[in-house]
Scaffold this active site. Structure first.
Site, PDB file in Angstrom:
ATOM      1  N   TRP A 192       0.846  -1.187   0.000  1.00 51.92           N
ATOM      2  CA  TRP A 192       0.000   0.000   0.000  1.00 51.92           C
ATOM      3  C   TRP A 192       0.891   1.250   0.000  1.00 51.92           C
ATOM      4  O   TRP A 192       1.886   1.303   0.714  1.00 51.92           O
ATOM      5  CB  TRP A 192      -0.917  -0.002   1.237  1.00 51.92           C
ATOM      6  CG  TRP A 192      -1.747   1.241   1.292  1.00 51.92           C
ATOM      7  CD1 TRP A 192      -2.871   1.517   0.567  1.00 51.92           C
ATOM      8  CD2 TRP A 192      -1.495   2.396   2.096  1.00 51.92           C
ATOM      9  NE1 TRP A 192      -3.328   2.784   0.852  1.00 51.92           N
ATOM     10  CE2 TRP A 192      -2.496   3.339   1.794  1.00 51.92           C
ATOM     11  CE3 TRP A 192      -0.501   2.738   3.019  1.00 51.92           C
ATOM     12  CZ2 TRP A 192      -2.560   4.594   2.404  1.00 51.92           C
ATOM     13  CZ3 TRP A 192      -0.556   3.991   3.623  1.00 51.92           C
ATOM     14  CH2 TRP A 192      -1.576   4.898   3.320  1.00 51.92           C
ATOM     15  N   ASP A 360     -15.875   8.811  -0.363  1.00 48.62           N
ATOM     16  CA  ASP A 360     -16.521   8.009   0.679  1.00 48.62           C
ATOM     17  C   ASP A 360     -17.247   8.893   1.714  1.00 48.62           C
ATOM     18  O   ASP A 360     -16.820  10.011   1.972  1.00 48.62           O
ATOM     19  CB  ASP A 360     -15.404   7.209   1.376  1.00 48.62           C
ATOM     20  CG  ASP A 360     -15.933   6.065   2.188  1.00 48.62           C
ATOM     21  OD1 ASP A 360     -17.158   5.912   2.298  1.00 48.62           O
ATOM     22  OD2 ASP A 360     -15.097   5.301   2.716  1.00 48.62           O
ATOM     23  N   ARG A 436     -10.484  -3.751   7.389  1.00 48.71           N
ATOM     24  CA  ARG A 436     -11.095  -2.424   7.300  1.00 48.71           C
ATOM     25  C   ARG A 436     -12.582  -2.522   7.707  1.00 48.71           C
ATOM     26  O   ARG A 436     -13.437  -1.920   7.093  1.00 48.71           O
ATOM     27  CB  ARG A 436     -10.944  -1.837   5.903  1.00 48.71           C
ATOM     28  CG  ARG A 436     -10.829  -0.314   5.928  1.00 48.71           C
ATOM     29  CD  ARG A 436     -10.966   0.320   4.549  1.00 48.71           C
ATOM     30  NE  ARG A 436     -10.685   1.747   4.631  1.00 48.71           N
ATOM     31  CZ  ARG A 436     -11.253   2.661   3.858  1.00 48.71           C
ATOM     32  NH1 ARG A 436     -12.108   2.324   2.944  1.00 48.71           N
ATOM     33  NH2 ARG A 436     -10.946   3.918   3.994  1.00 48.71           N
ATOM     34  N   ASP A 471     -14.269   1.512  -5.949  1.00 45.82           N
ATOM     35  CA  ASP A 471     -13.195   1.153  -5.020  1.00 45.82           C
ATOM     36  C   ASP A 471     -13.342  -0.295  -4.551  1.00 45.82           C
ATOM     37  O   ASP A 471     -14.423  -0.892  -4.641  1.00 45.82           O
ATOM     38  CB  ASP A 471     -13.245   2.113  -3.822  1.00 45.82           C
ATOM     39  CG  ASP A 471     -11.885   2.314  -3.175  1.00 45.82           C
ATOM     40  OD1 ASP A 471     -10.968   1.525  -3.447  1.00 45.82           O
ATOM     41  OD2 ASP A 471     -11.757   3.270  -2.393  1.00 45.82           O
ATOM     42  N   MET A 472     -12.268  -0.873  -4.036  1.00 42.61           N
ATOM     43  CA  MET A 472     -12.271  -2.240  -3.496  1.00 42.61           C
ATOM     44  C   MET A 472     -11.125  -2.317  -2.498  1.00 42.61           C
ATOM     45  O   MET A 472      -9.973  -2.256  -2.899  1.00 42.61           O
ATOM     46  CB  MET A 472     -12.063  -3.230  -4.646  1.00 42.61           C
ATOM     47  CG  MET A 472     -12.378  -4.670  -4.331  1.00 42.61           C
ATOM     48  SD  MET A 472     -11.195  -5.507  -3.295  1.00 42.61           S
ATOM     49  CE  MET A 472      -9.787  -5.610  -4.392  1.00 42.61           C
ATOM     50  N   CYS A 519     -10.222   1.663  -8.470  1.00 46.56           N
ATOM     51  CA  CYS A 519      -9.411   1.967  -7.294  1.00 46.56           C
ATOM     52  C   CYS A 519      -9.441   0.725  -6.416  1.00 46.56           C
ATOM     53  O   CYS A 519     -10.456   0.030  -6.364  1.00 46.56           O
ATOM     54  CB  CYS A 519     -10.012   3.171  -6.557  1.00 46.56           C
ATOM     55  SG  CYS A 519      -9.143   3.604  -5.035  1.00 46.56           S
ATOM     56  N   ASP A 541      -2.737   5.508  -3.352  1.00 44.33           N
ATOM     57  CA  ASP A 541      -3.203   6.478  -2.355  1.00 44.33           C
ATOM     58  C   ASP A 541      -2.092   7.444  -1.981  1.00 44.33           C
ATOM     59  O   ASP A 541      -2.342   8.462  -1.342  1.00 44.33           O
ATOM     60  CB  ASP A 541      -3.667   5.749  -1.082  1.00 44.33           C
ATOM     61  CG  ASP A 541      -5.109   5.263  -1.197  1.00 44.33           C
ATOM     62  OD1 ASP A 541      -5.784   5.638  -2.176  1.00 44.33           O
ATOM     63  OD2 ASP A 541      -5.555   4.517  -0.307  1.00 44.33           O
TER      64      ASP A 541
HETATM   65  C1  GLA Z   1      -9.541   3.898  -0.409  1.00 44.37           C
HETATM   66  C2  GLA Z   1      -9.165   4.709  -1.629  1.00 44.37           C
HETATM   67  C3  GLA Z   1      -9.093   6.171  -1.267  1.00 44.37           C
HETATM   68  C4  GLA Z   1     -10.412   6.631  -0.704  1.00 44.37           C
HETATM   69  C5  GLA Z   1     -10.811   5.757   0.480  1.00 44.37           C
HETATM   70  C6  GLA Z   1     -12.206   6.053   0.962  1.00 44.37           C
HETATM   71  O1  GLA Z   1      -8.536   3.905   0.540  1.00 44.37           O
HETATM   72  O2  GLA Z   1      -7.959   4.258  -2.144  1.00 44.37           O
HETATM   73  O3  GLA Z   1      -8.766   6.941  -2.402  1.00 44.37           O
HETATM   74  O4  GLA Z   1     -11.405   6.572  -1.701  1.00 44.37           O
HETATM   75  O5  GLA Z   1     -10.757   4.382   0.155  1.00 44.37           O
HETATM   76  O6  GLA Z   1     -12.555   5.278   2.032  1.00 44.37           O
END
Ligand code: GLA
Length: 726
Positions: A192, A360, A436, A471-472, A519, A541
């Protein structure tokens, strides 16, 4: 033009740059003859000599398949290397002996059922049909070679033509046997916020490679590997790259064999994988791409960029300008209401951005990451007038509205989970492992696919969003599906991918004008599989300018700039706490599909003014930056400097980027050799007001106007070059 030549027992796939050849031996074993730069003729004698064989007295018993270069080998009948295929026969044995039944040059490249793959225009396609007489297993090996890039794609389709069920335990997409082992292996690994660092090491006896068993191609590595000769650099030398068009568990391994060859294998990871094939059933492997370059690692990368741009990425977005976006995540995290978002969007619009993305925190009761995934209803505490009203207010500012979702997940604390506890991946009787604070929906299930489709479609319709960040954010655990019987539990992870692809296909077809950005905690599913559906992917990120030099540099080994989401963020950076100049953050973010990850209201007047200039520059230059020929010039992994450039296909214009990480006093200013220009033309560098010959810039280099002392850390240059009409 790509062509397939057939002479005697040899099939030779060839285009302007490369040749790939295979050969049927007496008895029907399919041997691999050659993969490399284009050839006129091929003589199979060398292949046979290496395997200690004579064509006329060939027999599988005598030949020791162990030495023979093969197209789709299996372990257990004389070949002691790892094979590409393992299938359990009704008698419990696992060896497969595939012999050629038929070879056909096809009029059209067949699509892969349920899986993303390169499209069929502009290629020549070959299908080999092989059969294992013992089980009735048929393997169709599909090959295609493209007209416009040095690339071959391959996949296999297995069909059970026997009467009894078979269990596939391994079905890789590709085997490539190379006649020598004098190679170095490059793979991409990280974590990450540190995705896709290139690692290069000599092949040594035994196995080496990368794999994922996390349920996604992953942050930790990438379904890619390259073999290069010792001394091969960005511009010179042989390089062969392999990339798998798949987003789930994969394996990419190289075996340096005892007799001095190298075997490359790539496909779905066989760890935790089985597939039951009833009589008449078929199983399709993902497609793997092979790019061959004699122009170094850079040539290999440009081969992949062309292959993906011309044949894989969604056509709707190819060559198309991307909106400059501002994403709310680092500006507000979970702490916002309608007015706050609108005022951020207004500041973005004032800077000239064309899209505001709400990240989010807008649904359920999501004030942090512990709850509400799956409950895709607007949180009216934050957005009392709903999504449409927010979208309308943003659009009234003259910019588009976009939205974040994580559709594949469910929070244990959600109405969805309370209503459907069996919809997530789980093993009954075992404690659920959260990550998470969330669980993974079982996308192999039709009802879950339907739910995910409806959730996303309704959100897009209600909000009128022009953009979706999909996202995932977690790895698989408790890998089991309530929808599958015990003997099919090993299919769960791959069925998940098929479900994900089906839903993504469905949504991107039904909402063709919505820009989807992938993402996965940053770049955790940045692979050619997802890029078939989504034209861009959030690269990481980590938005720190110096970290991004590395992450983006590594990513371009296998993927073109247009696919990388690259944003300017605030300082101190939220991932590293480093402070870098705005110019450097901008120069680096110009390496991909551009946007912002900050609260523009918190910037100084001067910085806000800079944003306007940046957006204008980003828009003006994006065709070259995103779709031009990409050259890596200086590697952040080898020194203190990073440089890359993109050149228009007609070489009339180019964009050049340079970053020096740490200031070093009392050294001469950097001199960088550019690439890809027309040596016969002269180029004006607008930012410097200077004119140089293309040959001069490439051979003598460009001396950058850096102060010898006091340049500061993260000194950068971002230049536009234009050929001068003379
Ligand atoms: C992930 C994405 C981020 C953001 C967060 C939101 O970590 O990579 O860019 O969107 O989720 O919870």
């Amino acid at each position: 033009m790509a062509e397939i030549l057939h002479e005697g027992n040899i099939w030779h796939l060839r285009n302007r740059w490369i040749s790939y050849a295979l050969c049927e031996l007496p008895g029907g074993v399919v041997a691999h003859l050659y993969a490399g730069p284009r050839l006129n003729n091929l003589n199979p004698v060398g292949l046979l000599r290496r395997a200690n064989l004579k064509a006329e007295d060939f027999s599988v018993q005598e030949c020791a398949l162990d030495r023979l270069a093969q197209e789709y080998p299996s372990f257990g009948l004389g070949d002691m290397r790892e094979g590409a295929l393992t299938v359990v026969a009704p008698d419990g044995s696992r060896a497969v002996d595939l012999r050629l039944e038929k070879a056909e040059v096809l009029d059209e490249k067949p699509a892969l059922s349920g899986l993303p793959a390169t499209r069929g225009e502009g290629c020549a396609a070959l299908r080999l049909t092989l059969e294992d007489a013992h089980t009735g297993l048929v393997a169709e090996l599909n090959y295609a070679i493209y007209d416009d890039c040095p690339a071959i794609v391959r996949s296999a389709r297995l069909v059970n033509k026997g009467d009894a069920p078979l269990t596939v335990e391994r079905a890789y997409s590709l085997c490539l046997d190379l006649p020598d082992d004098d190679w170095e292996l490059i793979t991409l690994s990280g974590s990450w916020a540190r995705e896709r660092t290139p690692y290069r090491r000599p092949l040594t006896p035994g196995f080496q490679g990368v794999s994922s068993q996390r349920g996604a191609s992953s942050l930790q590595t990438s379904p890619f590997m390259a073999l290069v000769r010792r001394g091969t650099d960005e511009q010179r030398g042989e390089a062969m790259g392999l990339s798998l068009i798949y987003s789930g568990n994969f394996i990419a391994r190289a075996e340096d064999t005892p007799t001095g060859g190298a075997r490359l294998l790539m496909g779905i990871n066989d760890r935790d994988f089985t597939w039951r094939l009833e009589s008449g059933d078929a199983f399709q492997t993902p497609e793997a791409a092979l790019v061959i370059s004699n122009e170094g690692i850079g040539g290999m990368s440009r081969g992949f960029h062309r292959l993906w741009e011309n044949h894989l990425l969604p056509r709707r977005w190819m060559g198309v300008d991307r909106p400059v976006l501002l994403n709310s995540w680092e500006a507000a995290y979970f702490d916002f209401d309608e007015d706050k978002l609108v005022s951020i969007a207004k500041a973005a619009a004032d800077a000239g951005a064309s899209l505001f993305v709400m990240d989010d925190g807008w649904f359920g009761h999501r004030d942090d990451d512990t709850t509400s995934l799956g409950d895709w209803q607007t949180d009216t505490r934050k957005l009392p007038h709903g999504l449409k009203a927010l979208g309308d207010r943003v659009r009234a500012l003259g910019i588009q509205f976009g939205i974040w979702m994580e559709p594949e997940m469910v929070s244990p604390d959600s109405d969805l989970f309370r209503a459907h506890p069996d919809w997530c991946l789980h093993i009954p009787g075992r404690e659920a492992i959260t990550a998470r604070h969330q669980l993974t929906l079982d996308l192999g299930r039709a009802d879950v696919q339907e739910f995910v489709y409806e959730s996303v479609a309704n959100t897009l319709k209600e909000s009128g969003a022009a953009y979706l960040k999909w996202d995932m954010n977690r790895n698989f655990s408790n890998i089991g599906s309530a929808a599958l019987p015990a003997e099919r539990q090993g299919e769960t992870a791959h069925r998940y991918m098929l479900g994900l692809y089906a839903v993504t296909d469905w949504l991107t077809r039904d909402f063709p004008d919505v820009l989807f950005e992938g993402c996965a905690s940053g770049g955790g599913r940045f692979d050619a599989g997802m890029l078939y559906y989504v034209p861009q992917f959030w690269c990481s990120d980590d938005t720190d300018a110096l970290q991004r030099c590395e992450i983006q540099y590594g990513t371009t080994l296998a993927f073109p700039p247009s696919t990388m989401g690259c944003h300017v963020s605030a300082v101190p950076n939220h991932q590293t706490a480093r402070v870098t100049p705005m110019d450097a953050r901008f120069a680096v973010a110009m390496g991909g599909s551009f946007g912002y990850e900050l609260d523009p209201r918190k910037l100084s007047d001067e910085e806000r003014e800079a944003l306007r200039t940046q957006v204008a520059f980003a828009e003006k230059t994006q065709q070259i930056r995103l779709y031009g020929d990409f050259y890596r010039l200086l590697s952040p992994f080898e020194g203190n400097d990073t440089a890359w450039m993109s050149v228009a296909p007609d070489r009339s214009e180019a964009i050049f980027t340079f970053v020096r990480a740490w200031a070093i006093p009392n050294t001469m200013p950097p001199m960088v050799k550019l690439r890809g220009l027309d040596p016969a033309r002269r180029y004006e560098i607008a930012e410097l007001g200077e004119v140089y010959g293309g040959d001069e810039l490439m051979n003598a280099g460009l001396c950058l106007p850096m102060e010898v002392n006091g340049a500061g850390d993260a000194w950068s240059a971002l230049y536009t070059l234009k050929a001068v009409n003379e």
